[in-house]
Design an enzyme around this catalytic site. Structure first.
Site, PDB file in Angstrom:
ATOM      1  N   ARG A  44       0.816  -1.232   0.000  1.00 24.54           N
ATOM      2  CA  ARG A  44       0.000   0.000   0.000  1.00 24.54           C
ATOM      3  C   ARG A  44       0.844   1.274   0.000  1.00 24.54           C
ATOM      4  NH1 ARG A  44      -5.619  -0.371   1.862  1.00 24.54           N
ATOM      5  NH2 ARG A  44      -6.359  -2.287   0.926  1.00 24.54           N
TER       6      ARG A  44
ATOM      7  N   ARG B 167      -3.289   6.795   1.037  1.00 27.47           N
ATOM      8  CA  ARG B 167      -3.783   8.030   1.657  1.00 27.47           C
ATOM      9  C   ARG B 167      -2.823   8.709   2.613  1.00 27.47           C
ATOM     10  NH1 ARG B 167      -9.254   5.104   3.234  1.00 27.47           N
ATOM     11  NH2 ARG B 167      -7.677   3.505   3.293  1.00 27.47           N
TER      12      ARG B 167
ATOM     13  N   ARG C 270      -6.252  11.426  -6.137  1.00 29.91           N
ATOM     14  CA  ARG C 270      -7.476  10.669  -5.853  1.00 29.91           C
ATOM     15  C   ARG C 270      -8.712  11.569  -6.003  1.00 29.91           C
ATOM     16  NH1 ARG C 270     -11.484   8.691  -4.396  1.00 29.91           N
ATOM     17  NH2 ARG C 270     -11.965   7.227  -2.738  1.00 29.91           N
TER      18      ARG C 270
ATOM     19  N   ASP D  99      -6.736  -2.668  -7.459  1.00 30.15           N
ATOM     20  CA  ASP D  99      -7.280  -3.296  -6.265  1.00 30.15           C
ATOM     21  C   ASP D  99      -7.604  -4.752  -6.586  1.00 30.15           C
ATOM     22  OD1 ASP D  99      -8.312  -2.282  -3.438  1.00 30.15           O
ATOM     23  OD2 ASP D  99      -9.627  -3.892  -4.113  1.00 30.15           O
TER      24      ASP D  99
ATOM     25  N   TYR E 143     -15.154 -11.558   0.008  1.00 32.33           N
ATOM     26  CA  TYR E 143     -15.893 -10.320  -0.285  1.00 32.33           C
ATOM     27  C   TYR E 143     -17.091 -10.604  -1.190  1.00 32.33           C
ATOM     28  CZ  TYR E 143     -12.024  -7.711   1.777  1.00 32.33           C
ATOM     29  OH  TYR E 143     -11.094  -7.222   2.653  1.00 32.33           O
TER      30      TYR E 143
HETATM   31  O1  CP3 Z   1      -0.077  -1.472  -2.489  1.00 31.33           O
HETATM   32  C1  CP3 Z   1      -0.326  -0.567  -3.304  1.00 31.33           C
HETATM   33  O2  CP3 Z   1       0.113   0.594  -3.193  1.00 31.33           O
HETATM   34  C2  CP3 Z   1      -1.120  -0.924  -4.548  1.00 31.33           C
HETATM   35  C3  CP3 Z   1      -2.518  -0.770  -4.480  1.00 31.33           C
HETATM   36  C4  CP3 Z   1      -3.415  -1.684  -3.671  1.00 31.33           C
HETATM   37  C5  CP3 Z   1      -4.652  -1.217  -3.169  1.00 31.33           C
HETATM   38  N1  CP3 Z   1      -5.329  -2.307  -2.658  1.00 31.33           N
HETATM   39  C6  CP3 Z   1      -5.116   0.166  -3.218  1.00 31.33           C
HETATM   40  C7  CP3 Z   1      -6.203   0.604  -2.329  1.00 31.33           C
HETATM   41  C8  CP3 Z   1      -3.325  -3.054  -3.389  1.00 31.33           C
HETATM   42  C9  CP3 Z   1      -2.203  -4.022  -3.655  1.00 31.33           C
HETATM   43  C10 CP3 Z   1      -4.557  -3.431  -2.757  1.00 31.33           C
HETATM   44  C11 CP3 Z   1      -4.878  -4.809  -2.358  1.00 31.33           C
HETATM   45  C12 CP3 Z   1      -6.100  -5.073  -1.592  1.00 31.33           C
HETATM   46  N2  CP3 Z   1      -7.316  -4.491  -1.717  1.00 31.33           N
HETATM   47  C13 CP3 Z   1      -6.213  -6.096  -0.626  1.00 31.33           C
HETATM   48  C14 CP3 Z   1      -5.121  -7.053  -0.244  1.00 31.33           C
HETATM   49  C15 CP3 Z   1      -4.099  -6.424   0.629  1.00 31.33           C
HETATM   50  C16 CP3 Z   1      -4.594  -5.991   1.968  1.00 31.33           C
HETATM   51  O3  CP3 Z   1      -4.512  -4.785   2.242  1.00 31.33           O
HETATM   52  O4  CP3 Z   1      -5.048  -6.867   2.732  1.00 31.33           O
HETATM   53  C17 CP3 Z   1      -7.531  -6.066  -0.127  1.00 31.33           C
HETATM   54  C18 CP3 Z   1      -8.105  -6.981   0.949  1.00 31.33           C
HETATM   55  C19 CP3 Z   1      -8.223  -5.052  -0.846  1.00 31.33           C
HETATM   56  C20 CP3 Z   1      -9.651  -4.688  -0.715  1.00 31.33           C
HETATM   57  C21 CP3 Z   1      -9.818  -3.289  -0.274  1.00 31.33           C
HETATM   58  N3  CP3 Z   1      -9.498  -2.187  -1.025  1.00 31.33           N
HETATM   59  C22 CP3 Z   1     -10.338  -2.843   0.956  1.00 31.33           C
HETATM   60  C23 CP3 Z   1     -10.813  -3.740   2.094  1.00 31.33           C
HETATM   61  C24 CP3 Z   1     -10.337  -1.443   0.909  1.00 31.33           C
HETATM   62  C25 CP3 Z   1     -10.919  -0.496   1.922  1.00 31.33           C
HETATM   63  C26 CP3 Z   1     -10.082  -0.341   3.120  1.00 31.33           C
HETATM   64  C27 CP3 Z   1      -9.322   0.945   3.052  1.00 31.33           C
HETATM   65  O5  CP3 Z   1      -8.107   0.922   3.291  1.00 31.33           O
HETATM   66  O6  CP3 Z   1      -9.975   1.973   2.788  1.00 31.33           O
HETATM   67  C28 CP3 Z   1      -9.755  -1.042  -0.322  1.00 31.33           C
HETATM   68  C29 CP3 Z   1      -9.537   0.328  -0.776  1.00 31.33           C
HETATM   69  C30 CP3 Z   1      -8.167   0.704  -1.247  1.00 31.33           C
HETATM   70  N4  CP3 Z   1      -7.367  -0.071  -2.050  1.00 31.33           N
HETATM   71  C31 CP3 Z   1      -7.501   1.928  -1.003  1.00 31.33           C
HETATM   72  C32 CP3 Z   1      -6.275   1.883  -1.672  1.00 31.33           C
HETATM   73  C33 CP3 Z   1      -5.233   2.962  -1.766  1.00 31.33           C
HETATM   74  C34 CP3 Z   1      -8.067   3.095  -0.193  1.00 31.33           C
HETATM   75  C35 CP3 Z   1      -9.236   3.711  -0.898  1.00 31.33           C
HETATM   76  C36 CP3 Z   1      -9.081   5.170  -1.250  1.00 31.33           C
HETATM   77  O7  CP3 Z   1      -8.004   5.664  -1.606  1.00 31.33           O
HETATM   78  O8  CP3 Z   1     -10.129   5.822  -1.212  1.00 31.33           O
END
Ligand code: CP3
Length: 342
Positions: free
Chosen positions: A25, A29, A38, A75, A150
């Site tokens: 990640r 943010r 974003r 994602d 999910y």
């Molecule tokens: O790592 C990186 O920089 C690459 C991008 C990346 C994102 N999600 C961006 C993201 C990667 C590799 C993921 C993987 C992901 N997504 C996983 C597996 C890794 C982990 O964290 O367990 C999972 C379970 C998801 C599903 C997901 N996406 C959830 C549960 C959420 C909401 C939780 C949160 O942090 O808000 C997301 C949203 C998400 N994916 C964000 C980002 C940067 C935040 C949303 C935003 O910017 O508004």
């Protein structure tokens, strides 16, 4: 041939000193430049499907910190989105989608997936063109179990009880869902590799809620199926598999799945991590909260990981994603300290 891509050298089994570093990640943010892009993009999924802006946010942490790897910005839930599950990310609610049942599973159809994911593949192409030559480009997808949790619940849950229950009640349908996800995800990884990804990571973020038998059936078997499929078609492909929370079940995870490297969360004891490293490269495993805390909590945590794992094949990383409240300056301290090692 590795163009001095240190993460690839480690994935080949070499010990690189100091170890290469990237953070799960790392585009997110906690970075003001991410929050700005974003905003421009509109919704989170709009950002994932905009190759220009998705490439831009992928590059932001590389410019700021010079990480050794960039991870494609996307994602894991773009797969259910491509399967018409109506995925939404609403502010403060996390991901939501239409929950799938037995009937929905029997109607799943992969026809739309390639076309739907073309913008993501275009992001990979741009990134390989725009990244420094020495930066490893990582593609990724979710593991079938984690994506299925999910899809079944229709949203995130604390313990994935809906998917665990569904798997006991409807083992055949659930098995079909995992196989289906393994096959579309393997195709997706091959497309990322063909577009320029140097290696790929499979995120099984919810592996830790599974019992031993279920870990074998729902975590190991589908990931093995994916890795076999990818390596059969692209024999030189490198795969990192991250089964968060799997603990002692990681003992034969590398051998059983065929992964080149295994990702470790921060609950994995460093002595056990060192045992796992005897069989091949490991990635991890600093507690992301140490990056929020900074100071001695940060420096002592980094020292412990380097001391335990720095003499073998290691990709330095966190044990899970960096959180929005992390101070970007603490990440600078982290990178500097890792780069001083050895
Ligand atoms: O790592 C990186 O920089 C690459 C991008 C990346 C994102 N999600 C961006 C993201 C990667 C590799 C993921 C993987 C992901 N997504 C996983 C597996 C890794 C982990 O964290 O367990 C999972 C379970 C998801 C599903 C997901 N996406 C959830 C549960 C959420 C909401 C939780 C949160 O942090 O808000 C997301 C949203 C998400 N994916 C964000 C980002 C940067 C935040 C949303 C935003 O910017 O508004």
């Amino acid at each position: 041939m590795s163009q001095n891509r240190k993460v690839l050298d480690v994935l080949d089994g070499k010990t690189v000193t100091p170890p290469p570093i990237w953070l799960m990640r790392q585009a997110g943010r906690y970075l003001p430049e991410y929050r700005e892009t974003r905003q421009q993009a509109g919704s989170f999924l709009d950002l994932c499907y905009n190759p220009e802006l998705a490439a831009e946010v992928t590059l932001q942490p590389i410019r700021r910190y010079g990480f050794d790897a960039a991870i494609l910005f996307s994602d894991i839930l773009v797969i259910p989105d491509a399967l018409h599950r109506n995925v939404r990310f609403t502010e403060g609610h996390g991901p939501q989608m239409d929950p799938i049942d037995e009937d929905g599973i029997s109607k799943l159809n992969a026809d739309n997936v390639d076309r739907h994911l073309q913008p993501v593949i275009e992001t990979v192409r741009r990134l390989r063109r725009d990244l420094p030559v020495e930066t490893t480009l990582l593609g990724f997808c979710g593991a079938p179990w984690t994506v299925a949790t999910y899809m079944i619940a229709g949203h995130g849950t604390p313990d994935q009880a809906p998917a665990r229950l569904f798997a006991y009640r409807h083992p055949e349908a659930f098995g079909r869902l995992l196989d289906f996800l393994a096959d579309v995800s393997a195709d997706y990884l091959v497309a990322q590799i063909d577009a320029g990804a140097d290696a790929v990571q499979i995120f099984d973020s919810w592996a830790g809620v599974l019992g031993e038998t279920e870990f074998e059936k729902f975590a190991i078997a589908p990931v093995r199926r994916m890795i076999q499929s990818v390596k059969h078609r692209r024999p030189s492909a490198k795969v990192i598999a991250f089964a968060k929370g799997a603990g002692i079940l990681l003992k034969n995870y590398r051998q059983a799945t065929g992964a080149d490297a295994i990702g470790l969360d921060w609950s994995v004891p460093l002595s056990f991590a060192a045992e796992l490293q005897k069989d091949g490269p490991v990635q991890g495993n600093l507690d992301p909260m140490r990056v929020v805390a900074g100071g001695s909590a940060l420096s002592e945590g980094i020292d412990a990981v380097l001391h335990a794992l720095g003499q073998g094949p290691l990709i330095f990383n966190l044990g899970h994603g960096i959180t929005p409240q992390a101070d970007p300056n603490h990440v600078t301290d982290l990178v500097n300290q890792v780069r001083r090692f050895g």
